[in-house]
Design an enzyme around this catalytic site. Structure first.
Site, PDB file in Angstrom:
ATOM      1  N   CYS A   2     -37.008 -12.997   8.603  1.00  0.00           N
ATOM      2  CA  CYS A   2     -35.812 -12.718   7.772  1.00  0.00           C
ATOM      3  C   CYS A   2     -36.137 -11.610   6.903  1.00  0.00           C
ATOM      4  CB  CYS A   2     -35.349 -13.763   7.070  1.00  0.00           C
ATOM      5  SG  CYS A   2     -35.208 -15.281   8.366  1.00  0.00           S
ATOM      6  N   ARG A  27     -34.756  -7.201  10.627  1.00  0.00           N
ATOM      7  CA  ARG A  27     -35.438  -8.558  10.907  1.00  0.00           C
ATOM      8  C   ARG A  27     -34.540  -9.746  11.149  1.00  0.00           C
ATOM      9  NH1 ARG A  27     -40.317  -9.209   7.546  1.00  0.00           N
ATOM     10  NH2 ARG A  27     -41.239  -7.033   7.654  1.00  0.00           N
ATOM     11  N   TRP A  74     -32.521 -14.762  10.256  1.00  0.00           N
ATOM     12  CA  TRP A  74     -32.502 -14.885  11.570  1.00  0.00           C
ATOM     13  C   TRP A  74     -33.025 -16.267  11.935  1.00  0.00           C
ATOM     14  CZ3 TRP A  74     -36.187 -16.343  15.453  1.00  0.00           C
ATOM     15  CH2 TRP A  74     -35.823 -16.230  16.854  1.00  0.00           C
ATOM     16  N   ASN A 100     -38.964 -15.990   4.159  1.00  0.00           N
ATOM     17  CA  ASN A 100     -39.497 -15.720   5.671  1.00  0.00           C
ATOM     18  C   ASN A 100     -40.291 -16.191   5.883  1.00  0.00           C
ATOM     19  OD1 ASN A 100     -39.608 -13.879   7.647  1.00  0.00           O
ATOM     20  ND2 ASN A 100     -40.612 -12.483   6.537  1.00  0.00           N
ATOM     21  N   GLY A 101     -40.415 -16.779   7.050  1.00  0.00           N
ATOM     22  CA  GLY A 101     -41.219 -17.443   7.511  1.00  0.00           C
ATOM     23  C   GLY A 101     -40.963 -18.980   8.074  1.00  0.00           C
ATOM     24  N   GLU A 480     -40.505  -3.043  31.979  1.00  0.00           N
ATOM     25  CA  GLU A 480     -39.918  -2.307  30.664  1.00  0.00           C
ATOM     26  C   GLU A 480     -38.270  -2.265  31.041  1.00  0.00           C
ATOM     27  OE1 GLU A 480     -39.870  -2.197  27.561  1.00  0.00           O
ATOM     28  OE2 GLU A 480     -38.228  -0.675  26.985  1.00  0.00           O
ATOM     29  N   LYS A 484     -35.285  -4.126  29.031  1.00  0.00           N
ATOM     30  CA  LYS A 484     -34.088  -3.499  28.656  1.00  0.00           C
ATOM     31  C   LYS A 484     -32.854  -4.030  28.981  1.00  0.00           C
ATOM     32  CE  LYS A 484     -35.470  -1.765  25.955  1.00  0.00           C
ATOM     33  NZ  LYS A 484     -36.793  -1.584  25.247  1.00  0.00           N
ATOM     34  N   GLU A 487     -32.149  -7.676  27.492  1.00  0.00           N
ATOM     35  CA  GLU A 487     -32.016  -7.691  26.268  1.00  0.00           C
ATOM     36  C   GLU A 487     -30.448  -7.389  25.632  1.00  0.00           C
ATOM     37  OE1 GLU A 487     -34.983  -6.340  23.366  1.00  0.00           O
ATOM     38  OE2 GLU A 487     -35.313  -4.195  24.818  1.00  0.00           O
ATOM     39  N   HIS A 503     -44.522 -11.526  47.713  1.00  0.00           N
ATOM     40  CA  HIS A 503     -45.308 -13.225  47.168  1.00  0.00           C
ATOM     41  C   HIS A 503     -44.102 -13.822  46.376  1.00  0.00           C
ATOM     42  CE1 HIS A 503     -49.121 -11.844  48.638  1.00  0.00           C
ATOM     43  NE2 HIS A 503     -49.034 -10.751  48.139  1.00  0.00           N
ATOM     44  N   LYS A 602     -35.014  -6.947  15.395  1.00  0.00           N
ATOM     45  CA  LYS A 602     -35.656  -5.668  15.653  1.00  0.00           C
ATOM     46  C   LYS A 602     -37.170  -5.972  15.385  1.00  0.00           C
ATOM     47  CE  LYS A 602     -36.500  -1.471  16.295  1.00  0.00           C
ATOM     48  NZ  LYS A 602     -36.492  -1.289  17.849  1.00  0.00           N
TER      49      LYS A 602
HETATM   50  C1  G6P Z   1     -39.103  -6.978  19.131  1.00  0.00           C
HETATM   51  C2  G6P Z   1     -38.046  -5.792  19.315  1.00  0.00           C
HETATM   52  C3  G6P Z   1     -38.920  -4.934  20.618  1.00  0.00           C
HETATM   53  C4  G6P Z   1     -40.140  -4.936  20.078  1.00  0.00           C
HETATM   54  C5  G6P Z   1     -40.906  -6.195  19.812  1.00  0.00           C
HETATM   55  C6  G6P Z   1     -42.476  -5.610  19.165  1.00  0.00           C
HETATM   56  O1  G6P Z   1     -38.866  -8.195  20.051  1.00  0.00           O
HETATM   57  O2  G6P Z   1     -36.933  -6.199  19.772  1.00  0.00           O
HETATM   58  O3  G6P Z   1     -38.121  -3.917  20.878  1.00  0.00           O
HETATM   59  O4  G6P Z   1     -40.615  -4.082  21.255  1.00  0.00           O
HETATM   60  O5  G6P Z   1     -40.444  -6.792  18.748  1.00  0.00           O
HETATM   61  O6  G6P Z   1     -42.272  -5.286  17.997  1.00  0.00           O
HETATM   62  P1  G6P Z   1     -43.207  -3.922  17.329  1.00  0.00           P
HETATM   63  O7  G6P Z   1     -42.553  -3.644  16.149  1.00  0.00           O
HETATM   64  O8  G6P Z   1     -44.588  -4.792  17.091  1.00  0.00           O
HETATM   65  O9  G6P Z   1     -43.488  -3.038  18.422  1.00  0.00           O
END
Ligand code: G6P
Length: 607
Positions: A2, A27, A74, A100-101, A480, A484, A487, A503, A602
């Protein structure tokens, strides 16, 4: 995970609180709230939804106090409903807290408080905190002692901020495992989960360390060790923060803006570092550890999410170009693993935000081990940037969309620079340096042709599942690309090494399970084409990313996306763009909230 803010000063607190929360929405963004001291009482305004909604709600009955706290949530414990939104208060509404935590022993504390006659209104772990402080206050009549005593009982992770009617001019803060920064400006002190919200008012910042609390008021700040109760002197440090670019500059959302910034991001990561004339890579951030680096014979890359996938690309690059054995681990695994690490191993963390809880914990595990720690971090002044021995900043600028795009591209660029910097005898060293110089223009060509990708994404957007495949440098791209798509569009997607198809994943393939295949030029591309053939034989549809429209891959695919041909080591930089755009347009067609997808944040600041 958060965002928290706090204010004490001579201005109206809510202006900083609301602006600060907006900056911290990366956050978490499922609910938000503020509380300020208004005369003899504390008033809170909370909403389910975004800070924007909180602003509207607050506007109906504006807060005028000059001491306050705020939170953007969050959810971990308790659903997304107003009663669970922060700030939380004790049953007499005298102590208000944002957190936060996670308080791991909250059930134990709650039973104790219930036995003492305290009552609770929310489903959160946080609510025990103000009640525990109130309990200790009833025994001591002293806010500092009560706050301290409560903190001594808490287990887990926290960054906490508290205000109370018993000391209306003060703001209390504390930290254990979750970051907390105090900004010191003229006539005001500003609190933030990181320095970003503070930066609009001051760049003089003090960071609390684990196990510390502080009392803030008009006179200044006083830091105390929670356990020993000793006071700690710590001067402010000047933090360089890239100003957040709030504007969309004509784009519909931050994700499309950031994808379009990818070429500029690569330029910026290379600026002053790639010396084409001298055939040299200069990395100022590594100069201090140059000597130690000479003795490193293994690198363990540690990261989460998209940064982890950038790390997987980095593994191929460092091994091939620099000849150093590399292993990539998810931070959430690394932190709990029992693994012998020799002193000739370096641990390299990769993080956009520099605030990811698991990655921070992974580094903490190495405290006192003597292991060299390095960072590829985007956010200057962030926790990870400060914790590592040395590193290379990405310089991608602030990334706002939850789905990381330009940060991935910048991380891969930095890996490439480090690999070249550490290479001694790589045969294609000069070729890669020359190509890197012109790469951003080629990336721009892909972005100019995004209409074709849009049409394809729309065509396939009603699929329920998607497979992504690739080999070698394209394997992390497949992972990746799948991440993407899932998500932001919520379409189920899996990434696999093309060679692994037989496999297991091949069993999924039918006419409703399409595949996004990377089939870019390389000495092993024919192998991928064989895998594509196996998919076709089973009725699967294929979208191939190719760099030769006359290739067998283009002929075999139902649809293809053509990108410029580059050396294989550079393919991830240009090859990531079609996957980003494909996911983006599919999500857009499905009407998703592109920048803030459901259930995500994020920056993941709890484990
Ligand atoms: C979250 C974000 C991702 C990011 C990951 C790691 O899941 O949504 O986009 O890759 O955290 O975050 P960082 O800031 O350590 O790259």
């Amino acid at each position: 995970m958060c965002g928290i803010v706090g204010y004490v000063g001579n201005k109206i607190a809510k202006d900083y609180l609301l602006d600060g929360l907006e900056t911290l929405e990366y956050r978490g963004y499922d609910s938000a709230g503020i509380a300020t001291l208004e005369g003899d009482t504390i008033r809170a305004t909370k909403v389910v939804g975004r800070v924007e909604q909180l602003r509207k709600e607050e506007g109906q009955n504006p807060h005028v106090g000059s001491v306050g706290i705020g939170h953007t949530r969050w959810a971990t414990h308790g659903g997304v409903v107003t009663k669970n939104a922060h700030p939380h208060h004790d049953m007499n509404e005298e102590f208000f807290v944002v957190h936060n935590g996670i308080i791991e022993n909250y059930e134990e504390i709650k039973s104790f408080l219930l036995s003492k006659g305290y009552s609770f209104y929310s489903d959160t772990d946080t609510e025990v905190v103000p009640n525990l402080i109130a309990y200790h206050y009833s025994k001591t009549n002293n806010v500092t002692t009560a706050f301290q005593a409560a903190l001594e009982t808490l287990r887990g992770a926290y960054a906490l901020t508290m205000i109370t009617t018993h000391e209306p001019e003060s703001l209390y803060v504390a930290k254990l495992s979750s970051p907390l920064a105090i900004g010191v400006a003229d006539d005001e002190l500003l609190v933030g989960s990181d320095a970003l919200p503070i930066a609009s008012r001051t760049q003089d910042v003090v960071f609390l360390e684990d196990g510390e609390m502080a009392v803030l008021n008009q006179e200044g700040y006083k830091i105390l060790d929670i356990e020993t109760k000793k006071s700690i002197e710590r001067a402010t440090e000047f933090i360089e923060i890239e100003e957040a670019d709030g504007g969309l500059r004509g784009f519909d959302d931050f994700m499309s803006k950031e994808i379009n910034e990818a070429p500029a991001t690569v330029r910026s990561a290379m600026l002053g570092r790639l010396r084409v004339e001298e055939k040299l890579i200069k990395l100022g951030g590594l100069e201090l550890v140059e000597e130690q680096l000479r003795y490193i014979d293994r690198i363990v890359v540690v990261a989460c999410g998209t940064s982890y996938y950038a790390g997987l690309v980095g593994e191929y690059l460092l091994e091939e170009i620099a000849g150093i054995p590399v292993e990539v681990q998810q931070a959430s695994e690394f932190r709990y693993r029992t693994e012998p690490l020799s002193r000739s191993t370096a641990v390299l963390v990769v993080s956009q935000s520099g605030e990811t809880a698991d990655t921070i914990a992974a580094l903490k595990k190495l405290d006192g081990s003597g292991i060299l720690t390095l960072g590829i971090v985007n956010a200057p002044g962030s926790t990870l940037a400060r914790m590592t021995d040395a590193g290379v900043y990405c310089h991608a600028g602030p990334e706002k969309a939850v789905a990381s795009t330009k940060a991935f591209v910048s991380q891969v660029t930095v890996f490439l620079l480090i690999a070249l910097h550490l290479s001694k005898t790589y045969k294609d060293y000069e070729k890669i340096i020359n190509e890197l110089d012109t790469l951003p223009q080629l990336m721009e060509e892909v972005l100019k042709n995004s209409t074709d990708i849009k049409k394809l994404a729309e065509k396939y957007s009603d699929s329920k599942d998607f497979l992504y495949i690739g080999r070698r440098y394209s394997f992390p791209l497949a992972l990746e690309g799948a991440l993407k798509l899932k998500e932001i569009s919520y379409i189920h997607a899996e990434g696999f090494a093309a060679g692994e198809m037989k496999h297991g994943p091949l069993a999924l393939i039918d006419e409703n399970f399409p595949t996004f295949a990377y089939a870019l030029s390389s000495d092993i591309n024919e192998k991928t084409i064989s895998n594509m053939q196996e998919i076709k034989t089973r009725g699967g549809k294929i979208i191939a990313v190719v760099d030769d429209k006359n290739s067998n891959a283009a002929k075999l695919a139902d649809d293809y996306i053509l990108i410029p041909k580059v050396s294989e080591q550079l393919q991830p930089l240009i090859g990531a763009l079609p996957a980003f755009l494909f996911a983006y347009y599919a999500a857009k067609k499905l009407g998703r909230d592109i920048d803030k997808p459901r259930n995500l944040a994020k920056s993941v600041t709890v484990e």
